[in-house]
Design a protein around this motif. Structure first.
Motif, mmCIF file in Angstrom:
data_model
loop_
_atom_site.group_PDB
_atom_site.id
_atom_site.type_symbol
_atom_site.label_atom_id
_atom_site.label_comp_id
_atom_site.label_asym_id
_atom_site.label_seq_id
_atom_site.Cartn_x
_atom_site.Cartn_y
_atom_site.Cartn_z
ATOM 1 N N MET A 19 5.218 0.973 -8.370
ATOM 2 C CA MET A 19 6.557 0.865 -8.963
ATOM 3 C C MET A 19 7.606 1.557 -8.079
ATOM 4 N N ASN A 20 7.283 2.750 -7.597
ATOM 5 C CA ASN A 20 8.240 3.499 -6.781
ATOM 6 C C ASN A 20 8.440 2.868 -5.402
ATOM 7 N N LEU A 21 7.370 2.390 -4.801
ATOM 8 C CA LEU A 21 7.507 1.745 -3.496
ATOM 9 C C LEU A 21 8.234 0.407 -3.608
ATOM 10 N N ALA A 22 7.967 -0.340 -4.669
ATOM 11 C CA ALA A 22 8.674 -1.609 -4.885
ATOM 12 C C ALA A 22 10.165 -1.362 -5.078
ATOM 13 N N ALA A 23 10.521 -0.292 -5.776
ATOM 14 C CA ALA A 23 11.930 0.054 -5.979
ATOM 15 C C ALA A 23 12.611 0.398 -4.654
ATOM 16 N N ALA A 24 11.814 0.876 -3.692
ATOM 17 C CA ALA A 24 12.351 1.202 -2.368
ATOM 18 C C ALA A 24 12.334 -0.011 -1.430
ATOM 19 N N GLY A 25 11.882 -1.161 -1.940
ATOM 20 C CA GLY A 25 11.929 -2.383 -1.153
ATOM 21 C C GLY A 25 10.637 -2.796 -0.469
ATOM 22 N N TYR A 26 9.551 -2.128 -0.773
ATOM 23 C CA TYR A 26 8.268 -2.469 -0.160
ATOM 24 C C TYR A 26 7.494 -3.455 -1.031
ATOM 25 N N CYS A 27 6.716 -4.294 -0.394
ATOM 26 C CA CYS A 27 5.825 -5.221 -1.089
ATOM 27 C C CYS A 27 4.456 -4.548 -1.157
ATOM 28 N N CYS A 28 3.950 -4.326 -2.365
ATOM 29 C CA CYS A 28 2.706 -3.595 -2.549
ATOM 30 C C CYS A 28 1.652 -4.456 -3.220
ATOM 31 N N VAL A 29 0.410 -4.246 -2.799
ATOM 32 C CA VAL A 29 -0.756 -4.890 -3.395
ATOM 33 C C VAL A 29 -1.752 -3.780 -3.692
#
Length: 79
Positions: A19-29
């Motif tokens: 959630m935090n990385l996605a909010a910073a613009g990263y695509c996470c799996v």
């Protein structure tokens, strides 16, 4: 976009990181163990792996050794 593979067996922790990385613009799996992480790495390209040390069955250090032994993942950044 930078792609990050999160290898964490605790869903609450994994979701919080994602959630935090996605909010910073990263695509996470997310992968919840070493075997699932290996499967994802066969199918997709990542720029970074966030690797938990305490995983079920195969711990994070064993996963890291396997990554470093493979020429396709040897230079992949791992935290």
């Amino acid at each position: 976009m930078n792609r990050i593979l999160i290898v964490e067996d605790e869903p609450a922790i994994s979701n919080l990181i994602q959630m935090n990385l996605a909010a910073a613009g990263y695509c996470c799996v997310c992968a919840f163990d070493g075997a699932k992480a290996a499967d994802r790495l066969e199918l997709e390209r990542f720029d970074l792996i966030l690797l938990d040390i305490m995983l079920p069955e195969e711990d994070g250090l064993q996963v890291l050794k396997r990554l470093r032994a493979d020429s396709k993942t040897r230079r992949l950044a791992v935290l």
